[in-house]
Design a protein around this motif. Structure first.
Motif, mmCIF file in Angstrom:
data_model
loop_
_atom_site.group_PDB
_atom_site.id
_atom_site.type_symbol
_atom_site.label_atom_id
_atom_site.label_comp_id
_atom_site.label_asym_id
_atom_site.label_seq_id
_atom_site.Cartn_x
_atom_site.Cartn_y
_atom_site.Cartn_z
ATOM 1 N N ASN A 106 0.826 -1.217 0.000
ATOM 2 C CA ASN A 106 0.000 0.000 0.000
ATOM 3 C C ASN A 106 0.854 1.258 0.000
ATOM 4 N N GLN A 107 1.923 1.264 0.785
ATOM 5 C CA GLN A 107 2.802 2.438 0.806
ATOM 6 C C GLN A 107 3.440 2.683 -0.554
ATOM 7 N N ILE A 108 3.850 1.597 -1.184
ATOM 8 C CA ILE A 108 4.478 1.733 -2.503
ATOM 9 C C ILE A 108 3.465 2.261 -3.513
ATOM 10 N N ARG A 109 2.277 1.690 -3.505
ATOM 11 C CA ARG A 109 1.248 2.112 -4.457
ATOM 12 C C ARG A 109 0.812 3.548 -4.223
ATOM 13 N N ASP A 110 0.764 3.983 -2.963
ATOM 14 C CA ASP A 110 0.383 5.369 -2.667
ATOM 15 C C ASP A 110 1.328 6.358 -3.338
ATOM 16 N N VAL A 111 2.618 6.065 -3.277
ATOM 17 C CA VAL A 111 3.607 6.954 -3.896
ATOM 18 C C VAL A 111 3.427 6.987 -5.407
ATOM 19 N N PHE A 112 3.280 5.825 -6.007
ATOM 20 C CA PHE A 112 3.185 5.760 -7.464
ATOM 21 C C PHE A 112 1.849 6.285 -7.978
ATOM 22 N N GLU A 113 0.779 6.154 -7.216
ATOM 23 C CA GLU A 113 -0.520 6.678 -7.646
ATOM 24 C C GLU A 113 -0.454 8.181 -7.862
ATOM 25 N N THR A 114 0.257 8.883 -6.984
ATOM 26 C CA THR A 114 0.375 10.338 -7.129
ATOM 27 C C THR A 114 1.488 10.718 -8.098
ATOM 28 N N ASN A 115 2.682 10.209 -7.842
ATOM 29 C CA ASN A 115 3.857 10.687 -8.569
ATOM 30 C C ASN A 115 3.901 10.253 -10.028
ATOM 31 N N LEU A 116 3.324 9.093 -10.338
ATOM 32 C CA LEU A 116 3.401 8.595 -11.708
ATOM 33 C C LEU A 116 2.025 8.414 -12.347
ATOM 34 N N PHE A 117 1.176 7.596 -11.755
ATOM 35 C CA PHE A 117 -0.091 7.274 -12.404
ATOM 36 C C PHE A 117 -1.028 8.475 -12.460
ATOM 37 N N GLY A 118 -1.036 9.299 -11.416
ATOM 38 C CA GLY A 118 -1.842 10.522 -11.454
ATOM 39 C C GLY A 118 -1.359 11.468 -12.533
ATOM 40 N N LEU A 119 -0.039 11.601 -12.619
ATOM 41 C CA LEU A 119 0.570 12.414 -13.679
ATOM 42 C C LEU A 119 0.155 11.899 -15.051
ATOM 43 N N MET A 120 0.146 10.578 -15.216
ATOM 44 C CA MET A 120 -0.242 9.993 -16.498
ATOM 45 C C MET A 120 -1.710 10.244 -16.809
ATOM 46 N N ARG A 121 -2.574 10.177 -15.793
ATOM 47 C CA ARG A 121 -4.002 10.394 -16.030
ATOM 48 C C ARG A 121 -4.271 11.818 -16.527
ATOM 49 N N VAL A 122 -3.624 12.781 -15.889
ATOM 50 C CA VAL A 122 -3.799 14.165 -16.332
ATOM 51 C C VAL A 122 -3.278 14.332 -17.752
ATOM 52 N N THR A 123 -2.106 13.780 -18.009
ATOM 53 C CA THR A 123 -1.499 13.887 -19.340
ATOM 54 C C THR A 123 -2.367 13.218 -20.396
#
Length: 298
Positions: A106-123
């Motif tokens: 969960n900790q790992i996914r929390d970081v990637f959800e914001t830093n990478l996957f969230g960035l990808m969704r906006v893009t």
């Protein structure tokens, strides 16, 4: 703001705009007379720029939302208001300083959800607009940590991913006139070093890491308020780069960021030079390989 406001100034979409570097970038864009859609989780964003309220549109959206339609709706709203999107700044980020072996899924996914996957969704939501326009500039805020593994692995890995994604995205979108710049800040005087202490708590504490963890905690406490980077200056430089005809792909921010990049690249080159003969020996002889891959992409 009118329901349909068209402008001759640039239109920015900035995530993580409520504070820190995101807010500083927003202020710089507004100071230049541009329009800004400022995204944050709560949408409670204000500006210190006089007479800029009519050009500022706060928007509440959590980039960890996994429903892509939420991002598409946001972009539709921006187009209805301003008619286009010229600059996207993916700034929303999550700083977690736990070590890999002590961290759970969960900790790992929390970081990637914001830093990478969230960035990808906006893009992903913005790209169709910029592709139709045949223009646009995407700033992905990575970090000097995205060029160096010297630091907590989960956070640094997420920023490495942002850097790699951005390089590949630039390769894909150049044909449409869309520019990409990787913003790689060093230590800047924001509240990054003063974030939620729970981000430092390991899910599975291991005694062997105690000394190292205490050193990291001490470093964070010491640097809080002593960071060399000036967010206001960073914001102004981003605004300047957004006006460039040929902007850089890599944009380290701060002298400490440049030092981090240079040390990392020097270490890579040292390994290559040490092992060059053996590395080259893994290839077929030159006479058996007459392939020019670069010709396909020129």
């Amino acid at each position: 703001m009118n329901d349909k406001l068209k402008t001759t100034h640039k239109v920015w979409l900035i995530t993580g705009a409520s504070r820190g570097m995101g807010h500083a970038i927003m202020e710089a864009a507004l100071a230049d007379g541009d329009c800004v859609v400022a995204v944050s989780r709560r949408g409670d964003i204000t500006t210190n720029i006089e007479d800029a309220a009519s050009r500022l549109l706060p928007y509440a959206l959590d980039v960890t939302n996994t429903d892509q339609s939420a991002f598409d709706c946001m972009v539709d709203m921006v187009i209805q208001k301003f008619g286009r999107i010229d600059v996207l700044v993916n700034n929303a980020g999550h700083g977690q300083f736990t070590y890999f072996e002590e961290s759970d899924e969960n900790q790992i996914r929390d970081v990637f959800e914001t830093n990478l996957f969230g960035l990808m969704r906006v893009t992903r939501a913005v790209l169709p607009v910029m592709r139709r326009q045949r223009s646009g500039h995407i700033f992905n805020v990575s970090s000097a940590a995205g060029y160096s593994g010297v630091g907590p692995s989960i956070y640094h890995t997420s920023k490495f991913a942002v850097t790699g994604f951005s390089e590949s995205l630039a390769f894909e979108t150049e044909q449409f006139g869309i520019k990409v710049t990787i913003v790689a800040p060093g230590l800047f005087r924001t509240d990054f070093m003063n974030f939620n202490s729970s981000y430092h708590i390991p899910a599975n504490p291991i005694e062997d890491y105690n000394t190292f963890r205490e050193r990291m905690s001490g470093f964070v406490k010491y640097m809080n308020g002593r960071e060399p980077g000036n967010p206001e200056a960073l914001g102004k430089l981003i605004a300047k780069v957004a006006c460039c005809t040929n902007p850089p792909l890599h944009l380290p921010m701060g002298a400490d960021a440049i030092e981090t990049l240079e040390k990392h690249h020097a270490a890579q080159l040292k390994d290559v030079e040490t092992w060059r003969a053996e590395i080259c020996g893994t290839s077929f002889p030159p006479e058996n390989t007459d392939v020019n891959t670069q010709a396909f992409f020129q």
